[in-house]
Motif scaffolding. Structure first.
Motif, PDB file in Angstrom:
ATOM      1  N   ASP A  30       0.824  -1.199   0.000  1.00  0.00           N
ATOM      2  CA  ASP A  30       0.000   0.000   0.000  1.00  0.00           C
ATOM      3  C   ASP A  30       0.864   1.257   0.000  1.00  0.00           C
ATOM      4  N   ARG A  31       0.207   2.416   0.165  1.00  0.00           N
ATOM      5  CA  ARG A  31       0.952   3.677   0.042  1.00  0.00           C
ATOM      6  C   ARG A  31       1.973   3.841   1.179  1.00  0.00           C
ATOM      7  N   ASP A  32       1.802   3.076   2.277  1.00  0.00           N
ATOM      8  CA  ASP A  32       2.769   3.172   3.380  1.00  0.00           C
ATOM      9  C   ASP A  32       3.851   2.097   3.291  1.00  0.00           C
ATOM     10  N   GLY A  33       3.835   1.335   2.218  1.00  0.00           N
ATOM     11  CA  GLY A  33       4.872   0.307   2.056  1.00  0.00           C
ATOM     12  C   GLY A  33       4.564  -0.957   2.839  1.00  0.00           C
ATOM     13  N   ARG A  34       3.296  -1.180   3.152  1.00  0.00           N
ATOM     14  CA  ARG A  34       2.923  -2.404   3.872  1.00  0.00           C
ATOM     15  C   ARG A  34       2.355  -3.418   2.884  1.00  0.00           C
ATOM     16  N   VAL A  35       2.667  -4.701   3.148  1.00  0.00           N
ATOM     17  CA  VAL A  35       2.281  -5.745   2.202  1.00  0.00           C
ATOM     18  C   VAL A  35       0.765  -5.928   2.179  1.00  0.00           C
ATOM     19  N   ASP A  36       0.207  -5.891   0.952  1.00  0.00           N
ATOM     20  CA  ASP A  36      -1.225  -6.098   0.735  1.00  0.00           C
ATOM     21  C   ASP A  36      -1.479  -7.506   0.245  1.00  0.00           C
ATOM     22  N   ALA A  57       4.888   2.022  -9.548  1.00  0.00           N
ATOM     23  CA  ALA A  57       3.933   2.650  -8.634  1.00  0.00           C
ATOM     24  C   ALA A  57       2.522   2.336  -9.111  1.00  0.00           C
ATOM     25  N   ILE A  58       1.590   2.243  -8.148  1.00  0.00           N
ATOM     26  CA  ILE A  58       0.170   2.107  -8.509  1.00  0.00           C
ATOM     27  C   ILE A  58      -0.446   3.482  -8.282  1.00  0.00           C
ATOM     28  N   ILE A  59      -1.013   4.036  -9.338  1.00  0.00           N
ATOM     29  CA  ILE A  59      -1.534   5.403  -9.275  1.00  0.00           C
ATOM     30  C   ILE A  59      -3.060   5.356  -9.214  1.00  0.00           C
ATOM     31  N   ASP A  60      -3.665   6.123  -8.291  1.00  0.00           N
ATOM     32  CA  ASP A  60      -5.129   6.092  -8.192  1.00  0.00           C
ATOM     33  C   ASP A  60      -5.771   7.110  -9.144  1.00  0.00           C
ATOM     34  N   ASP A  61      -7.131   7.218  -9.078  1.00  0.00           N
ATOM     35  CA  ASP A  61      -7.851   8.081 -10.014  1.00  0.00           C
ATOM     36  C   ASP A  61      -7.438   9.540  -9.916  1.00  0.00           C
ATOM     37  N   GLY A  64      -4.509  10.520  -9.453  1.00  0.00           N
ATOM     38  CA  GLY A  64      -3.125  10.672  -9.902  1.00  0.00           C
ATOM     39  C   GLY A  64      -2.135  10.541  -8.759  1.00  0.00           C
ATOM     40  N   GLU A  65      -2.610  10.088  -7.617  1.00  0.00           N
ATOM     41  CA  GLU A  65      -1.702   9.955  -6.479  1.00  0.00           C
ATOM     42  C   GLU A  65      -1.226   8.515  -6.326  1.00  0.00           C
ATOM     43  N   VAL A  66      -0.042   8.358  -5.708  1.00  0.00           N
ATOM     44  CA  VAL A  66       0.518   7.017  -5.545  1.00  0.00           C
ATOM     45  C   VAL A  66      -0.273   6.272  -4.467  1.00  0.00           C
ATOM     46  N   ALA A  67      -0.892   5.160  -4.869  1.00  0.00           N
ATOM     47  CA  ALA A  67      -1.712   4.400  -3.924  1.00  0.00           C
ATOM     48  C   ALA A  67      -0.956   3.193  -3.393  1.00  0.00           C
ATOM     49  N   GLY A  68       0.198   2.919  -3.958  1.00  0.00           N
ATOM     50  CA  GLY A  68       0.980   1.762  -3.528  1.00  0.00           C
ATOM     51  C   GLY A  68       2.019   1.426  -4.575  1.00  0.00           C
ATOM     52  N   ALA A  69       2.558   0.220  -4.466  1.00  0.00           N
ATOM     53  CA  ALA A  69       3.568  -0.176  -5.451  1.00  0.00           C
ATOM     54  C   ALA A  69       3.480  -1.679  -5.679  1.00  0.00           C
ATOM     55  N   ILE A  70       3.938  -2.086  -6.834  1.00  0.00           N
ATOM     56  CA  ILE A  70       3.991  -3.512  -7.125  1.00  0.00           C
ATOM     57  C   ILE A  70       5.444  -3.892  -7.374  1.00  0.00           C
ATOM     58  N   ARG A  77       7.504   4.887  -4.650  1.00  0.00           N
ATOM     59  CA  ARG A  77       6.381   5.644  -4.099  1.00  0.00           C
ATOM     60  C   ARG A  77       6.740   7.118  -3.968  1.00  0.00           C
ATOM     61  N   ARG A  78       8.033   7.366  -3.618  1.00  0.00           N
ATOM     62  CA  ARG A  78       8.475   8.764  -3.490  1.00  0.00           C
ATOM     63  C   ARG A  78       8.468   9.463  -4.841  1.00  0.00           C
ATOM     64  N   SER A  79       9.036   8.784  -5.840  1.00  0.00           N
ATOM     65  CA  SER A  79       9.196   9.459  -7.123  1.00  0.00           C
ATOM     66  C   SER A  79       7.934   9.356  -7.976  1.00  0.00           C
ATOM     67  N   GLY A  80       7.053   8.398  -7.633  1.00  0.00           N
ATOM     68  CA  GLY A  80       5.848   8.211  -8.446  1.00  0.00           C
ATOM     69  C   GLY A  80       6.172   7.612  -9.802  1.00  0.00           C
ATOM     70  N   ALA A  81       7.417   7.108  -9.945  1.00  0.00           N
ATOM     71  CA  ALA A  81       7.837   6.573 -11.239  1.00  0.00           C
ATOM     72  C   ALA A  81       7.089   5.290 -11.537  1.00  0.00           C
ATOM     73  N   LEU A  82       6.675   5.136 -12.787  1.00  0.00           N
ATOM     74  CA  LEU A  82       5.935   3.928 -13.134  1.00  0.00           C
ATOM     75  C   LEU A  82       6.857   2.730 -13.333  1.00  0.00           C
ATOM     76  N   ALA A  83       7.964   2.963 -13.981  1.00  0.00           N
ATOM     77  CA  ALA A  83       8.864   1.835 -14.232  1.00  0.00           C
ATOM     78  C   ALA A  83      10.324   2.269 -14.182  1.00  0.00           C
ATOM     79  N   PRO A  84      10.897   2.371 -12.984  1.00  0.00           N
ATOM     80  CA  PRO A  84      12.313   2.705 -12.912  1.00  0.00           C
ATOM     81  C   PRO A  84      13.144   1.497 -13.368  1.00  0.00           C
TER      82      PRO A  84
END
Ligand code: ADP
Length: 514
Positions: free
Chosen positions: A151-157, A246-250, A252-258, A202-209
């Motif tokens: 999730d957005r706090d870096g906790r495993v979903d 990053a997973i981006i919500d509607d 445009g904010e970072v909602a988590g990461a995969i 999550r910090r950079s909001g990058a989709l694919a570093p």
């Protein structure tokens, strides 16, 4: 409008009829009417309606809320409650069944129309969502990469089976824990702890570093992994390639990461096996080439060596006479020197042949070359009582090539012809050499009257180490073909008429010589 099949559950028959009429007017189909909860559950199971309109207060033991819960659990059919009392208690209990809406009695058609449409629409989009979730679940279960969602706090979903196997955590145990506690990785080379990849993303909001290589430590070594503790042979864990998006919500904010990671161990093992196989192959082909080279040198040097031994014997014999003829002896000694030089040239030319470059390219007169070569075998021809015929018609007979190699070529073919006619009972012993020139280039034919080619496929003769002679090496024709091909020509073997064999090579016309 979506036309739907609807089940009406209402214990007041007049109200029930009224609802039935209104619903039919809207274009829907009423599949059943029920006054009790128990019957409603049964009818929902047998008719599979798209929607249930459910009164909360019903005849019998089971009220509408309980019936709705059972229908939802068994069939996921959406329920809209009908109620005259909107008190908090009832609504709260009813909302636990996740109803698709409420209709307050007395029912009014416009309100009913909207609520039914909304419920059907929500049901359709829920079904779509569930389908899409199933698709993702199937995808994640079938890929070979480990996948962890946080999730957005870096906790495993969520984590898939591969991720469970690679980290040593089950998805249930890992849920809610910081990703860094579950996925413990160090830099592949420096063994420094890796920064949380998902935090970076999550910090950079990058989709694919860019991906990175890490060593994923087994569960238990988590937290204790530092450069000093993990060295050399103590190195544990598996090398993985990590990718993170990053997973981006509607909004445009970072909602988590995969985080996706693949085990490189197997890939590296395959690459290593391949590299070893290539090295082995190179070594084997070097050894084979060296073997062929040694055999070639032995074959080609044999002829001048034999000549040297014979001439040296003659020399000694002459010198042991009381009054040796020094003039003649000198001539024999000169032949020894000439043959020794030729042996040296042959070795050099074979070396060049192995490198596949003409050793010393220049203009070579083919007719002259044939005459010179025949001079080298005159003694052999005499000894074997072979009649020699030449028909040298090649007009302008120059080709561009390596003199020593071309001489080796003619010599090999002539020596083979002589050897083919060695049988004592042969009725005719005739060697015929023909040269000719034409548009195709310059050709040289070596014809003998021996027993002919033993193989049905003459190409077999040109294979390295193929021989039918007790002390043969099987290299002469293979070397000869290499020489011809290196000069851009071709060498063939055909049966002779009426007997014997014909070996012919054709060299391409040289520029300006046609
Ligand atoms: P080697 O002479 O050492 O056997 P070659 O490569 O020169 O090696 O020849 C291979 C084989 O081809 C010979 O052993 C022989 O069986 C066949 N061959 C070559 N020349 C002739 C020929 N003029 N007539 C019949 N067979 C031949």
């Amino acid at each position: 409008m979506i036309a739907a099949r609807i089940l009406i559950v209402e214990d007041d028959r007049i109200v029930a009829r009224d609802i039935q009429h209104q619903v039919s007017r809207m274009g829907h189909v009423v599949v059943g009417l029920s006054a009790s909860g128990e019957e409603a559950v049964r009818l929902a199971g047998s008719h599979q309606p798209d929607l249930v309109l459910m009164d909360i207060r019903l005849e019998g033991e089971m009220d509408g809320i309980e019936a709705a819960r059972r229908i939802r659990d068994a069939q996921r059919i959406p329920v809209v409650f009908l109620t005259a009392y909107a008190n908090d208690d009832v609504v709260q209990r009813a909302s636990l069944t996740e109803p698709f809406g409420y209709l307050l009695k007395p029912l009014e058609e416009p309100q009913m129309r909207t609520v039914i449409q909304m419920a059907l629409y929500k049901q359709a989009s829920d079904a779509k969502l569930r389908m899409s979730e199933r698709r993702y679940a199937a995808t994640l279960a079938s890929i070979r990469d480990g996948v962890i969602l946080c999730d957005r706090d870096g906790r495993v979903d969520f984590m898939n089976r591969v991720a469970e196997a690679m980290t040593g955590w089950t998805a249930a145990e890992a849920a809610g824990r910081p990703l860094t506690a579950v996925f413990v990785a160090v830099d592949e080379e420096t063994l420094e702890p890796q920064e949380d990849f998902s935090a970076l993303v999550r910090r950079s909001g990058a989709l694919a570093p860019p991906e990175r290589l890490s060593r994923l430590l087994p569960r238990g070594e988590a937290g204790e992994s530092t450069r000093t503790e993990l060295t050399g042979t103590e190195l544990t864990g598996i090398v993985v390639e990590e990718r993170c998006s990053a997973i981006i919500d509607d909004r445009g904010e970072v909602a988590g990461a995969i985080l996706v990671f693949s085990d490189l161990t197997q890939r590296r093992q395959i690459a290593e096996t391949l590299r070893k196989a290539q090295t082995d192959l190179a070594r084997i082909s070097r050894l084979t080439m060296m073997g062929e080279l040694a055999a070639a040198v032995a074959h080609e040097v044999n002829q001048p060596l034999m000549a040297i031994i014979t001439n040296a014997g003659t020399c000694l014999q002459r010198l042991s006479q009381p009054e040796p003829d020094l003039g003649k002896t000198r001539a024999v000694a000169e032949r020894i020197v000439r043959d020794a030089q030729r042996a040296g040239d042959v070795v050099r030319s074979i070396h060049a042949l192995a490198r596949r470059t003409p050793a010393d390219p220049g203009w070579v007169d083919v007719n002259a070359l044939v005459v010179e070569t025949l001079a080298l075998v005159r003694a052999e021809l005499r000894r074997a009582r072979i009649a020699l015929e030449t028909d040298l018609q090649a007009g302008p007979s120059r080709v561009h090539g390596d003199r020593v190699q071309l001489q080796q070529l003619v010599l090999n073919l002539v020596m083979n012809a002589i050897e083919a006619m060695a049988a004592p009972d042969l009725p005719l012993r005739r060697l015929r050499i023909v040269t000719a020139s034409g548009d195709g280039g310059i050709s040289v034919r070596v014809e003998d009257s021996g027993p002919g080619i033993a193989e049905s496929d003459p190409d077999v003769l040109f294979r390295a180490f193929y021989t039918t002679k007790p002390s043969g090496l099987g290299m002469g024709l293979s070397i000869s073909r290499s020489i011809v091909e290196l000069h851009g020509g071709r060498l063939t073997a055909t049966p002779g008429t009426p007997c014997g064999s014909v070996f012919e090579f054709v060299l391409p016309p040289s520029p300006g010589e046609t």
